[in-house]
Design a protein around this motif. Structure first.
Motif, short mmCIF file in Angstrom:
data_model
loop_
_atom_site.label_atom_id
_atom_site.label_comp_id
_atom_site.label_asym_id
_atom_site.label_seq_id
_atom_site.Cartn_x
_atom_site.Cartn_y
_atom_site.Cartn_z
N THR A 148 -13.37 -14.41 3.77
CA THR A 148 -12.59 -13.77 2.70
C THR A 148 -13.17 -12.63 2.41
O THR A 148 -12.30 -11.59 2.20
CB THR A 148 -12.27 -14.06 1.37
OG1 THR A 148 -11.33 -16.01 1.75
CG2 THR A 148 -11.21 -13.79 0.69
N ASP A 198 -5.18 -14.49 6.25
CA ASP A 198 -6.73 -14.96 5.42
C ASP A 198 -6.21 -16.71 5.50
O ASP A 198 -5.21 -16.63 4.39
CB ASP A 198 -7.36 -14.68 4.15
CG ASP A 198 -8.57 -14.89 3.52
OD1 ASP A 198 -9.23 -16.54 4.28
OD2 ASP A 198 -9.67 -14.89 3.05
N GLU A 199 -6.80 -17.58 6.30
CA GLU A 199 -5.99 -18.58 6.75
C GLU A 199 -4.74 -18.86 6.40
O GLU A 199 -4.00 -19.27 5.55
CB GLU A 199 -6.65 -19.28 5.33
CG GLU A 199 -8.24 -19.46 5.55
CD GLU A 199 -9.02 -20.85 4.84
OE1 GLU A 199 -8.24 -21.61 4.30
OE2 GLU A 199 -9.80 -20.29 4.43
N GLN A 254 -5.03 -15.36 0.98
CA GLN A 254 -5.73 -16.47 0.97
C GLN A 254 -4.55 -17.22 0.30
O GLN A 254 -4.14 -18.20 0.16
CB GLN A 254 -6.99 -16.99 1.71
CG GLN A 254 -7.07 -18.28 0.97
CD GLN A 254 -8.58 -18.68 1.02
OE1 GLN A 254 -9.87 -17.63 1.11
NE2 GLN A 254 -9.02 -19.81 0.71
MG MG Z 1 -11.67 -17.23 2.24
#
Ligand code: MG
Ligand code: ATP
Lengths: 256, 328
Positions: free
Chosen positions: B43, B159-160, B83
């Motif tokens: 991140t 992000d994810e 995320q």
């Molecule tokens: Mg992360």
């Protein structure tokens, strides 16, 4: 071109902040509880006992502008907290990844605090009229008061966002919100005249922008005496500008 | 042409080094995965690339724009799905999209059309006028992706993207990511700690651990680099590992469980031989299993531990739980 862009950016941020009230208006009423109690309980009682020298005006007349200012500050001071909440989710990161300049975000957010403040102040205003507080209501006084309320909302929400960039967590911002409101309020001319304060408090009240905000609203709504209103407006505008500049330059630190 | 070029990127928070000098390139139209456990620095890397936080050292260019000097241009060509939850629950799905359409300064005449397009593309038509806080986790993720698609970004940072989703919802999101690349020609950088996801989606991956990139390559290259099949032996005897080493077998680094992972060619035929040899050294086996190499094993090889054994700090744990709660 860039000026129109600036304004569309600002109004976009403001528009969507306000749409949230449209979806959930309950918070307007929750935030109104405390000012309403002040006016109804504190105001009524002190009006009857006449312990505070408010000259030719009743205490309720004297207090109403102070409570209007208070209800605005209740709205504005939590903007920093909201900003921290947005940071804790991904909202703020996403917002900051768009091309829109930092100062437009701050101007938009603070302006929405200004508009929200008007809605909030209306509740107090209507109540004041219901309990028959005698107020001067002319187009000039109403427009003047709306302008002051908007600037007050912008000023203190800017202040709050600036604090958020320093303190960064929800817990601290919650505590700071509460720690600030009361001293701000007591060290001003909101609930008693500056003349009766001890010297040290007088000094604080003189540098507290809230005093000038309340004084200006009092001239417009209660006394109709405009001889200091230029000074009051000058200080309000200056304080607002300073807070917005502080907030714009510091707030992207919230995410660091 | 490389769309993302990162050279010696470092990010420190005080004394702590979150990203310790990483370099990689992402080519036009590629799906590139940063793969690593919690706290690896994924991140943080993305935030540096998006100009959200200033890198401590190194250089990075997005579509040729320097992240130090041309922040505005970087933001104009990029789309970012964080995320954590990034839709506003107090607005409807449509409003969330309209907000970003306006922020991205999409001209009024095409705005409605664009919003309709992304709603259709992300299949959100049914619930567009409901408050986003009532969405399911999968819908929320789709709305989040839809928000940045409005701007037709050339480069997407996800992000994810599938965190907290059930397997079915994950597949749906993967599908969209593939279509994004195929239909919009977007270049995509995503992070994940899901090996399967990286295997399914990414053209190239970089395995990140402790702020460093351990290895980069395509999933098949990396798996081939393992040099054979993997036999996992569980034994109650603590000497098992030592004996296998003495016998000259190639062992993967020790993971936290007591199992020994051997890399061998032609695994099926080797199993009886290994068991016999162990027995002759007086070591019994509890279980033996064989599998062809996976990215999981690649990770073990380069990072010295299995993914999911990452050090959970207070911060990362909180972030993961928070996300799970919001989505779940
Ligand atoms: Mg992360
Ligand atoms: N603002 C910050 N201040 C201090 N430390 C930070 C900050 N942001 C991240 N870190 C630390 O940097 C390290 C890397 O964090 P990062 O969020 O980049 O990891 P990640 O790979 O994204 O992990 P996850 O899979 O949990 O999302 C962590 O140890 C984290 O605690």
């Amino acid at each position: 071109m860039t000026v129109t862009r600036l304004f569309t950016d600002i109004f976009t941020i403001t528009e969507f902040e306000l749409r949230k009230i449209w979806h959930d208006s309950s918070q307007v009423f929750i935030r109104a509880v405390q000012p309403v109690l002040w006016l109804l309980v504190f105001g009524e009682v002190f009006s009857k006992t006449r312990v505070l020298p408010t000259g030719d005006y009743s205490y309720l007349q004297f207090l109403t502008p102070g409570i209007l200012a208070q209800s605005v500050i209740f709205v504005a001071i939590f903007y920093g907290f909201n900003m921290v909440m947005d940071r804790d989710m991904g909202l703020l990161h996403k917002l900051l990844s768009t091309p829109i300049p930092r100062y437009s975000i701050i101007l938009g957010k603070t302006l929405s605090a200004g508009v929200r403040s008007i809605i909030q102040a209306l509740v107090v205003f209507i109540l004041a009229l219901l309990i028959q507080v005698h107020l001067i209501l002319t187009p000039v006084s109403i427009i003047g008061v709306l302008l002051i309320i908007t600037l007050t909302g912008m000023c203190f929400s800017g202040f709050s966002i600036f604090l958020a960039s320093l303190f960064k967590t929800r817990e601290r911002m919650m505590g700071i919100g509460q720690a600030i409101i009361m001293p701000l309020f007591f060290a001003s001319s909101a609930i008693y005249p500056i003349d009766i304060m001890p010297v040290w408090l007088k000094v604080l009240a003189r540098i507290n922008p809230l005093s000038y905000i309340v004084e200006a609203m009092r001239s417009l709504l209660v006394s109709g005496d405009y001889h200091r209103i230029g000074l009051d407006f000058g200080i309000i505008i200056l304080a607002t500008a300073v807070m917005i500049i502080l907030a714009s330059t510091s707030f992207s630190r919230i995410i660091r | 042409m490389s769309v993302i070029e990162v050279e010696g990127l470092v990010k420190r928070f005080g004394q702590f080094t979150a990203v310790g000098g990483i370099s990689f390139q992402v080519e036009q139209g590629e799906i590139f995965g940063l793969l690593g456990p919690n706290g690896a620095g994924k991140t943080t890397t993305i935030r540096c690339l998006l100009t959200l936080i200033p890198p401590t050292a190194g250089t990075a260019k997005i579509a040729g724009f320097d992240v130090f000097k041309h922040q505005q241009q970087v933001r104009e060509v990029s789309g970012y799905v964080p995320q954590d939850v990034s839709v506003d629950g107090d607005l409807t799905g449509y409003e969330n999209l309209l907000f970003y359409a306006k922020l991205f300064r999409i001209p009024g005449v095409v705005r409605k059309e664009r919003i309709k397009d992304v709603i259709r593309f992300m299949e959100l038509t049914d619930k567009a006028n409901e408050l986003a806080r009532n969405y399911s986790g999968g819908m929320m993720r789709r709305l989040e992706i839809a928000q940045v698609l409005i701007n037709r970004p050339r480069i997407l940072f996800l992000d994810e993207p599938s965190i907290g989703l059930d397997p079915a919802a994950k597949r749906v999101v993967w599908d969209y990511i593939n279509r994004l690349r195929n239909e919009f020609g977007a270049t995509i950088l995503l992070t994940t700690h899901d090996m399967n996801e990286a295997d399914q989606l990414c053209d190239h991956i970089a395995i990140m651990n402790g702020g460093k990139i351990a290895v980069t390559g395509s999933p098949s290259e990396l798996k081939a680099g393992l040099g054979g099949d993997i036999i996992t032996i569980v034994s109650s005897d603590s000497n098992c590992r030592q004996v296998l080493e003495q016998l000259g077998y190639r062992l993967m680094p020790r993971s936290q469980d007591s199992a020994c992972d051997l890399v061998v060619d032609d695994g099926e035929r080797k199993i009886p031989e290994i068991i016999d040899k162990l027995r002759s050294h007086g070591i019994g086996t509890l279980s033996v299993s064989l599998k062809v190499g996976t990215l999981d094993d690649v990770f073990l090889k380069y990072a010295g531990k299995r993914i999911g054994e990452g050090d959970l700090t207070f911060r990362t744990t909180r972030a993961v739980r928070r996300t799970a709660r919001r989505h779940g």
